[in-house]
Design an enzyme around this catalytic site. Structure first.
Site, PDB file in Angstrom:
ATOM      1  N   ALA A 141       1.011  -1.103  -0.009  1.00 31.91           N
ATOM      2  CA  ALA A 141       0.098   0.008  -0.003  1.00 31.91           C
ATOM      3  C   ALA A 141       0.984   1.200  -0.128  1.00 31.91           C
ATOM      4  O   ALA A 141       0.960   2.038   0.973  1.00 31.91           O
ATOM      5  CB  ALA A 141      -0.940  -0.008   1.377  1.00 31.91           C
TER       6      ALA A 141
ATOM      7  N   PRO B  15       1.574   9.277   5.907  1.00 30.60           N
ATOM      8  CA  PRO B  15       1.487   9.565   7.440  1.00 30.60           C
ATOM      9  C   PRO B  15       2.484  10.699   7.750  1.00 30.60           C
ATOM     10  O   PRO B  15       2.508  11.311   8.743  1.00 30.60           O
ATOM     11  CB  PRO B  15       2.114   8.232   8.082  1.00 30.60           C
ATOM     12  CG  PRO B  15       1.685   7.199   6.919  1.00 30.60           C
ATOM     13  CD  PRO B  15       1.829   7.847   5.731  1.00 30.60           C
TER      14      PRO B  15
ATOM     15  N   THR C 164       1.253   4.267  -0.827  1.00 32.32           N
ATOM     16  CA  THR C 164       1.022   5.697  -0.257  1.00 32.32           C
ATOM     17  C   THR C 164       0.688   5.705   1.283  1.00 32.32           C
ATOM     18  O   THR C 164       0.776   6.741   1.778  1.00 32.32           O
ATOM     19  CB  THR C 164      -0.433   6.231  -1.038  1.00 32.32           C
ATOM     20  OG1 THR C 164      -1.455   5.358  -0.769  1.00 32.32           O
ATOM     21  CG2 THR C 164      -0.039   6.477  -2.518  1.00 32.32           C
ATOM     22  N   ASP C 165       0.614   4.567   1.783  1.00 34.19           N
ATOM     23  CA  ASP C 165       0.182   4.364   3.161  1.00 34.19           C
ATOM     24  C   ASP C 165       1.631   4.695   3.816  1.00 34.19           C
ATOM     25  O   ASP C 165       1.577   4.816   5.224  1.00 34.19           O
ATOM     26  CB  ASP C 165      -0.254   3.327   3.392  1.00 34.19           C
ATOM     27  CG  ASP C 165      -1.907   3.119   3.399  1.00 34.19           C
ATOM     28  OD1 ASP C 165      -2.021   3.829   2.304  1.00 34.19           O
ATOM     29  OD2 ASP C 165      -2.389   2.219   4.100  1.00 34.19           O
ATOM     30  N   TYR C 166       2.752   4.721   3.238  1.00 27.76           N
ATOM     31  CA  TYR C 166       4.175   4.801   3.527  1.00 27.76           C
ATOM     32  C   TYR C 166       4.484   6.381   3.784  1.00 27.76           C
ATOM     33  O   TYR C 166       5.286   6.907   4.380  1.00 27.76           O
ATOM     34  CB  TYR C 166       5.338   3.874   2.949  1.00 27.76           C
ATOM     35  CG  TYR C 166       4.751   2.650   2.782  1.00 27.76           C
ATOM     36  CD1 TYR C 166       3.694   1.770   3.558  1.00 27.76           C
ATOM     37  CD2 TYR C 166       5.239   2.068   1.504  1.00 27.76           C
ATOM     38  CE1 TYR C 166       3.488   0.583   3.048  1.00 27.76           C
ATOM     39  CE2 TYR C 166       4.740   0.595   1.220  1.00 27.76           C
ATOM     40  CZ  TYR C 166       3.744   0.028   1.842  1.00 27.76           C
ATOM     41  OH  TYR C 166       3.426  -1.082   1.500  1.00 27.76           O
TER      42      TYR C 166
END
Lengths: 405, 416
Positions: A172, A179, A174-176
């Site tokens: 995933a 944030p 863009t989840d890295y």
């Protein structure tokens, strides 16, 4: 819980779940922010179901991903469909400086917990909503995960080999990225409120934050009218620049020469001084152009050798090289050990466990993992009694009403 | 009023740290890029505008220098170092990304500068951190991705691991550095004291393993790479699926949270006539356990995936995106950069911004818009990326009080 640290005065009522949102408040928790995360007692946080699971046994507390994203937070379980849930949430909002949520855009409105409703309770509230594509626009209601934002934002198409269809970025993606921007936005809004007394609403599209990691490709398109292409491991400014096979199952070593002198050192290390005079490889431009020949020469040298030994040999000569590390290798890596990247921790159900430590090292107010991620509803009593000042009668009454599921 | 208005940042970083300063600049700080004479090493990296290799045309520099000003300063000369210490005395933040030890050798390490300005937040960005057995390792994007764990997870299983073709490692580090700078700033405005933040890209990129880096310490199965997906033990789990006119990314997974989406999709696939009801009604919540325990043969999973592939291949990317919206399926199209720039979603949110041509031409170029939408303090793009030393006179004479003759002397000596 002991709240010390540079953010000890920051209180967050955190409705975020899965990965991107919780990863951002985890960073703030490392620096002492008090975070109460609200979970549904009936709809499990997806992150609790994702690997790696401790000892490969899946259970609600065993996910290393969940534990990484939620360490240092307090956890309460509240059934938001219960009519009396709102009174608890309203008190939490009064307690908090910041409310965060990562549902699709209609959920908070449905519970009358959107910014317009909450600012009536707390006029200087800071509220942040984060989701894949933001609060407005035709895709605002798209549910899903960071792999989907990575695909539609152009990341996935740019990972892979030019002679094949895109392999895509792992997981995933863009989840890295998002944030970091979430945490920055929260701290920035707190700073604005400190200076002016004014709260605000922050609308984060995780895709829009992440696209900042593609700006050079976007400028190439916009300035040079050229559609960027995936290029395997090639680099336009460096050669060799690749991943080469080493001895063992799925063992590889990354080798890069950023300039002619590193190339000279590599030739020497390979015991192939004659390559330095090979006209095909005389300059960076020539090496980039003839990288296929170059790569096959290097492959012949690395195949059968140990990746770690090649790394050591080349780095001793100043040539960029590293074993392509899997988890076992990273776990043993002396530099990651030195950086205390892996933090041992006791968990009340798992016993001994491990998670990732703070990424930045602050010299005077260092971050630390204050405790393991909460089990579902672990801190109901503490939060209601100690933070909100409820007496036991009121807590029991809410329990009987089914607020905690 | 911009959030970091009147906060001054000396940004000595090169290709390893540009994003950090740009984030602070977007928040309204006065960020001054301090470049060596001839320009930052980041300016030697491509792509280049019109493909002309020239330090004023580096699109990497253009990408991450918006809202900054630029001055030049030679740290190799004593007067240059003296001048930097004077500048640092007036700054709130200093960002540097030289190899460990460089700043100390030039008597510009945190300790040296903090003696002059104890409230300074000093941010160092390196590949491996300031200390440790591999702190002095030579670095590059590919090297850091290899070291920190994400590289091994990406690529086709019959080829070497593969990176994203746009370098990422130092963007992860730069963003982490901006978080650290904001944390230290938050504490500084309360305590009056600065500190040193030491950011290592090897740790920042580990974020991109999705906690997979914890597999070994947790005694869990290592994830392995698969073209367009991943392998977990014996399971090949695709993420990229074919469409009629390209590819989509789709979450087709199992378990209590994700299996419900798979069940919903399989009901639709069945209703469209792509499979029978027995296939539709498999236990999608417990499906992974069924496969891992052997109660469901892996060949049956392969058959299911072929059915789903036949289904997705029947529709265009746009049709599948419409279906995702209408039915709540977990799928989106794989876009090229060109398709991304034409996205209706981003247009409707007025996301894209333009920068003026840094070369002085009349063109305007599209760049990503604000990283979030702040209601009270919207991010503004005030300045195009600066030329090398474009603001020397403005900063040195206008703001730091160098006399014209001092400025002239330092310029002539090549210090500025």
């Amino acid at each position: 819980m002991n709240h010390e640290g540079p953010l000890a005065d920051v209180k967050i009522c955190d409705f975020m779940w899965v990965m991107a949102g919780p990863a951002s408040t985890r960073m703030l928790a490392d620096y002492g922010a008090q975070i109460v995360r609200i979970e549904s007692p009936t709809r499990i946080d997806t992150a609790r179901t994702l690997q790696p699971h401790q000892d490969d046994r899946s259970g609600p507390d065993s996910s290393g991903l969940f534990s990484n994203c939620n360490a240092g937070k307090l956890g309460i379980a509240i059934d938001m469909r219960n009519p009396r849930a709102r009174e608890v949430v309203v008190d939490l909002v009064r307690w908090a400086d910041v409310v965060t949520e990562s549902f699709s855009p209609k959920a908070m409105r449905k519970w009358e917990l959107d910014y317009d409703a909450l600012r009536m309770i707390r006029p200087d509230l800071i509220m942040l909503s984060t989701c894949l594509f933001g609060q407005t626009g035709p895709l605002r209601q798209i549910a899903g995960f960071g792999n989907m934002a990575a695909a539609i934002s152009g990341f996935s198409n740019l990972a892979g080999w030019p002679d094949r269809s895109a392999t895509g970025v792992f997981g995933a993606y863009t989840d890295y990225i998002a944030p970091r921007f979430t945490a920055i936005a929260i701290l920035a809004a707190l700073e604005h409120r400190r200076r002016t007394g004014e709260g605000q609403y922050i609308d984060q599209s995780q895709a829009e934050s992440a696209i900042h990691f593609l700006t050079p490709a976007i400028l190439e398109y916009s300035v040079n009218q050229r559609e960027p292409q995936r290029a395997g491991n090639e680099d336009r400014d460096m050669a060799p620049h690749g991943i080469y096979p080493a001895a063992g199952d799925d063992q590889w070593v990354a080798i890069v020469c950023r300039n002619d002198s590193e190339w000279d050192c590599l030739c020497e290390a390979m015991g192939a001084a004659e390559l330095r005079d090979d006209p095909r490889f005389a300059t960076t431009q020539l090496r980039v152009a003839n990288h296929a020949d170059l790569d096959s020469i290097i492959c012949r040298w690395t195949t059968g050798a140990s990746a770690a030994q090649i790394e050591e040999l080349l780095q001793a000569r100043g040539v960029p090289a590293y074993q392509v590390q899997n988890s076992s290798e990273a776990w043993q890596d002396p530099q990651l050990k030195h950086r205390e990247h892996f933090v041992p921790l006791e968990h009340h159900r798992l016993g001994h466990t491990t998670l990732e430590g703070p990424r930045a090292h602050l010299s005077r107010t260092s971050g630390k993992v204050r405790r393991a991620a909460p089990s579902l509803g672990q801190d109901n009593q503490y939060v209601l009694e100690k933070l909100l000042g409820y007496d036991q009668e009121r807590i029991s009454d809410l329990a009987v009403a089914g607020v905690f599921g | 009023m911009p959030i970091l208005e009147s906060r001054r940042v000396l940004d000595l970083s090169n290709e390893r740290g540009l994003l950090c300063g740009q984030i602070l600049a977007d928040l309204g700080a006065d960020v001054i890029a301090v470049e060596p004479p001839g320009g930052s090493s980041a300016r030697r990296l491509g792509p280049f505008a019109q493909n002309i290799r020239d330090p004023e045309r580096s699109l990497l520099w253009w990408s991450y220098s918006r809202n900054k000003r630029s001055i030049t300063l030679d740290l190799e000369q004593t007067p240059g170092r003296d001048l930097l210490r004077r500048l640092a005395g007036t700054a709130d933040f200093l960002i540097e990304s030289f190899e460990p030890g460089f700043m100390a050798r030039h008597e510009l390490a945190y300790e040296h500068v903090a003696a002059i300005n104890p409230s300074l937040v000093y941010v160092s960005i390196t590949g491996f951190g300031q200390t440790g057995p591999k702190a002095h390792y030579a670095d590059a994007d590919l090297i850091l991705l290899a070291a920190g764990g994400p590289l091994i997870l990406g690529g086709d299983d019959d080829r070497p691991p593969v990176r994203l073709s746009v370098p990422q490692a130092y963007l992860h580090a730069g963003a982490d550095a901006a978080v650290a700078a904001m944390v230290a700033h938050h504490e500084r405005v309360r305590s009056g004291r600065g500190q040193h933040a030491d950011v290592a890209a090897i740790q920042s990129v580990a974020m991109a393993t999705q906690s997979g880096i914890l597999a070994a310490p947790l005694h869990a199965t290592e994830i392995r790479r698969l073209a367009g997906g991943l392998k977990l033990g014996p399971l090949n789990l695709p993420v990229i699926w074919p469409a009629k006119d390209g590819f989509i990314s789709m979450t087709f997974l199992f378990g209590s949270a994700l299996g419900v989406f798979t069940r919903k999709l399989m009901h639709y696939v069945c209703a469209q006539g792509f499979c029978d009801t027995a296939t539709r009604d498999k236990d999608w919540i417990g499906y992974a356990e069924l496969l891992l325990s052997g109660r469901e043969p892996l060949s049956e999973f392969e058959r299911v995936k072929e059915i789903v592939r036949t289904f997705t291949r029947t529709y265009t990317k746009a049709e599948l995106l419409a279906l995702a919206l209408e039915q709540g399926f977990l799928m989106t199209p794989v876009y090229t950069i060109g398709e991304l720039t034409r996205s209706e979603q981003l247009a409707s949110r007025e996301y894209w911004r333009t920068i003026d041509d840094p070369l002085g031409g009349s063109g305007k170029y599209t760049v990503p818009g604000p990283f979030v939408k702040f209601s009270a303090t919207p991010i503004e793009y005030r300045r195009r990326p600066p030329g090398i030393g474009e603001h020397n006179r403005e900063v040195y004479v206008g703001e730091f009080g160098l006399t014209e003759s001092e400025f002239f002397e330092l310029t002539r000596a090549g210090v500025i």
